[in-house]
Design a protein around this motif. Structure first.
Motif, short mmCIF file in Angstrom:
data_model
loop_
_atom_site.label_atom_id
_atom_site.label_comp_id
_atom_site.label_asym_id
_atom_site.label_seq_id
_atom_site.Cartn_x
_atom_site.Cartn_y
_atom_site.Cartn_z
N LYS A 1 -20.78 -33.48 7.94
CA LYS A 1 -21.33 -34.46 7.01
C LYS A 1 -20.82 -34.26 5.57
O LYS A 1 -21.21 -34.99 4.68
CB LYS A 1 -22.86 -34.37 7.01
CG LYS A 1 -23.51 -34.60 8.38
CD LYS A 1 -23.40 -36.04 8.82
CE LYS A 1 -24.02 -36.26 10.20
NZ LYS A 1 -25.46 -35.99 10.24
N GLN B 1 -31.00 -25.30 3.54
CA GLN B 1 -29.70 -25.68 4.08
C GLN B 1 -28.60 -24.80 3.50
O GLN B 1 -27.71 -24.32 4.22
CB GLN B 1 -29.41 -27.15 3.77
CG GLN B 1 -30.20 -28.14 4.59
CD GLN B 1 -29.93 -29.58 4.18
OE1 GLN B 1 -29.21 -29.84 3.23
NE2 GLN B 1 -30.50 -30.51 4.93
N LYS C 1 -38.05 -31.91 -1.00
CA LYS C 1 -36.62 -32.06 -0.77
C LYS C 1 -35.86 -30.85 -1.30
O LYS C 1 -34.88 -30.40 -0.70
CB LYS C 1 -36.11 -33.34 -1.43
CG LYS C 1 -34.66 -33.67 -1.06
CD LYS C 1 -34.31 -35.09 -1.46
CE LYS C 1 -32.94 -35.47 -0.95
NZ LYS C 1 -32.59 -36.88 -1.29
N SER D 1 -28.59 -21.24 4.81
CA SER D 1 -28.19 -21.11 6.22
C SER D 1 -26.79 -20.52 6.37
O SER D 1 -26.43 -20.04 7.45
CB SER D 1 -28.26 -22.47 6.93
OG SER D 1 -27.23 -23.33 6.48
N GLY E 1 -25.81 -35.74 -1.05
CA GLY E 1 -25.81 -35.61 0.40
C GLY E 1 -27.14 -35.09 0.92
O GLY E 1 -27.96 -34.56 0.18
N GLU E 2 -27.33 -35.22 2.21
CA GLU E 2 -28.59 -34.87 2.84
C GLU E 2 -28.46 -33.72 3.83
O GLU E 2 -29.46 -33.17 4.27
CB GLU E 2 -29.15 -36.09 3.59
CG GLU E 2 -29.40 -37.31 2.71
CD GLU E 2 -30.47 -37.08 1.66
OE1 GLU E 2 -31.40 -36.29 1.92
OE2 GLU E 2 -30.36 -37.67 0.58
N HIS E 3 -27.23 -33.35 4.20
CA HIS E 3 -27.05 -32.39 5.29
C HIS E 3 -25.98 -31.37 4.90
O HIS E 3 -24.92 -31.30 5.50
CB HIS E 3 -26.65 -33.11 6.58
CG HIS E 3 -27.65 -34.14 7.02
ND1 HIS E 3 -28.85 -33.82 7.62
CD2 HIS E 3 -27.64 -35.51 6.91
CE1 HIS E 3 -29.52 -34.93 7.88
NE2 HIS E 3 -28.82 -35.95 7.46
N TRP E 4 -26.30 -30.54 3.94
CA TRP E 4 -25.31 -29.57 3.45
C TRP E 4 -25.01 -28.47 4.45
O TRP E 4 -24.01 -27.76 4.32
CB TRP E 4 -25.81 -28.96 2.13
CG TRP E 4 -25.82 -29.94 1.00
CD1 TRP E 4 -25.07 -31.07 0.87
CD2 TRP E 4 -26.61 -29.87 -0.19
NE1 TRP E 4 -25.33 -31.71 -0.31
CE2 TRP E 4 -26.29 -31.00 -0.98
CE3 TRP E 4 -27.57 -28.97 -0.66
CZ2 TRP E 4 -26.88 -31.23 -2.22
CZ3 TRP E 4 -28.16 -29.20 -1.89
CH2 TRP E 4 -27.82 -30.33 -2.66
N ASP E 5 -25.85 -28.30 5.46
CA ASP E 5 -25.62 -27.27 6.47
C ASP E 5 -24.79 -27.79 7.64
O ASP E 5 -24.53 -27.05 8.60
CB ASP E 5 -26.95 -26.72 6.99
CG ASP E 5 -27.90 -27.81 7.47
OD1 ASP E 5 -27.65 -29.00 7.19
OD2 ASP E 5 -28.90 -27.47 8.13
N ASP E 6 -24.37 -29.03 7.57
CA ASP E 6 -23.58 -29.64 8.65
C ASP E 6 -22.20 -29.99 8.10
O ASP E 6 -22.04 -30.96 7.35
CB ASP E 6 -24.30 -30.90 9.15
CG ASP E 6 -23.60 -31.54 10.34
OD1 ASP E 6 -22.44 -31.18 10.63
OD2 ASP E 6 -24.19 -32.45 10.96
N VAL F 1 -35.94 -28.16 1.34
CA VAL F 1 -35.04 -28.46 2.45
C VAL F 1 -33.60 -28.16 2.06
O VAL F 1 -32.85 -27.50 2.81
CB VAL F 1 -35.17 -29.95 2.87
CG1 VAL F 1 -34.04 -30.34 3.81
CG2 VAL F 1 -36.52 -30.19 3.54
N ARG F 2 -33.20 -28.61 0.88
CA ARG F 2 -31.82 -28.38 0.44
C ARG F 2 -31.54 -26.89 0.22
O ARG F 2 -30.47 -26.39 0.57
CB ARG F 2 -31.55 -29.16 -0.85
CG ARG F 2 -31.40 -30.66 -0.61
CD ARG F 2 -31.16 -31.41 -1.90
NE ARG F 2 -30.44 -32.65 -1.66
CZ ARG F 2 -30.11 -33.52 -2.60
NH1 ARG F 2 -30.45 -33.27 -3.86
NH2 ARG F 2 -29.45 -34.61 -2.31
#
Length: 381
Positions: A246, A278, A271, A281, A238-243, A274-275
């Motif tokens: 998703k 996330q 990357k 967060s 996945g690309e959006h673990w803070d959402d 970024v992960r």
């Protein structure tokens, strides 16, 4: 050192005992998790199987248990500054010889503690062969990455509700045995639970549906033993673990239930960062329980300094090159490296005799491990 006395007399009862989620302790609050984590050193280590074992069954079964080799290899790990190891277990080890498994877990941790290394234990794993069998394991497939790894509970057990109580009892018994043991750094409930499997194996139909049913029960089984160590299960795709919108059902459970959050990343440093952010967060401590695939862009030199600054625990995949053959890349399942070595090693740090694959990597791990939390020393310092 605090150790839990073995509950061998209750092993037979534990084999059939079901666990009621109502008995489980609560998830740690963010404050509790951060307070616990603040008292720990920066964790750096590896996913560990000795070079003489093809998987966790061969590692822990009595006939192939190799404490001398483990002692040798963990000595190498300590010499480069490693202080943790992530180690896979299997429900079949417990079902066939619960007392023996606990003795060997204890012996492993005694060896590790001698080298000032703590252990993160994994109960279940959704990767590779979905049809595990106890007993002698097949030899490595020449030139193929991780050709003997097996899933737990595997395809049949995953869909058989009559086995769920036994699987819960496996978790509760082991956590109960070591719930107050300071040689345990944590409990990883399920490795990549929503992984289809990998290799050439047929994915289990409706796997995520069963995993989403069982994962909360296994967290509850562990919490029922009231461990002083944190529980976790790591997200990996996945690309959006803070959402939350998703995330799939399994990922939502992993983040909801984990005392300390964890993730896997085998990508480039940009990357990874970024992960990592996330995951941070959510306001909980974070561990990266798998990383480092040189051919995929994930390396020690580009990833470890970021993690050190962010105080994220780091467990790379692979340690000593051996029967798991993870110096070969993932694509070796399609193109076995039977007549050539990979251009670069995919995983692993040391040759079978302990010689570093790249001395600079060992030097970096040692330098970062020796520095204070959050500090990345200049090269050569």
């Amino acid at each position: 050192m605090i150790r839990r006395t073995f509950l061998l007399a209750g092993a037979a009862l534990a084999m059939t005992a079901a666990v009621s989620p109502a008995r489980a302790r609560d998830q740690w609050t963010k404050a509790q998790a951060n307070s616990w984590h603040a008292k720990q050193p920066w964790q750096v280590g590896a996913n560990y199987t000795p070079a003489t074992a093809i998987n966790q069954l061969e590692m822990f079964q009595a006939e192939t248990w190799d404490p001398q080799r483990i002692d040798l290899e963990l000595g190498w790990a300590a010499a480069m500054g490693m202080n943790v190891m992530r180690v896979n277990l299997h429900h079949l080890l417990w079902e066939t010889d619960a007392a023996g498994l606990k003795r060997r877990m204890d012996e492993f941790m005694t060896i590790a503690a001698k080298h000032k290394i703590k252990t993160l234990w994994i109960f279940f794993d959704s990767c590779w062969d979905p049809n595990p069998v106890a007993g002698p394991q097949h030899p490595p497939i020449p030139g193929v990455h991780n050709s003997g790894s097996v899933q737990s509970p595997g395809a049949d057990r995953l869909k058989d509700a009559s086995q769920y109580g036994k699987l819960e009892a496996y978790v509760k018994d082991l956590v109960t045995t070591f719930a107050k043991d300071d040689r345990v750094i944590g409990w990883d409930i399920w490795n990549e639970p929503n992984n289809g499997g990998g290799g050439h194996y047929t994915p289990t139909k409706d796997k995520n549906k069963y995993v989403a049913l069982l994962l909360p029960r296994f967290f509850a089984a562990a919490r029922a033993a009231d461990p002083v160590q944190p529980l976790t299960s790591g997200v990996w795709i996945g690309e959006h673990w803070d959402d939350q919108t998703k995330l799939d059902a399994v990922e939502k459970i992993q983040i909801r239930e984990s005392d300390i959050l964890s993730f896997h990343d085998y990508s480039w440093a940009e990357k990874f960062e970024v992960r990592a952010k996330q995951m941070l967060s959510y306001g909980r401590p974070v561990w990266c329980t798998e990383y480092m695939a040189r051919g995929n862009g994930s390396t020690f030199d580009n990833t470890l300094p970021i993690a050190k600054k962010l105080n994220i625990a780091m467990y790379n995949w692979g340690f000593v090159d051996g029967k798991m053959q993870t110096r070969f890349p993932w694509d070796s399942w399609k193109k076995p490296y039977t007549y050539e070595e990979p251009t670069i090693w995919f995983h692993d740090i040391l040759h079978f005799d302990g010689k570093p694959y790249r001395q600079a990597e060992v030097d970096l791990i040692k330098r970062l491990a020796a520095a204070p939390k959050g500090v990345v020393p200049a090269s050569g310092k």
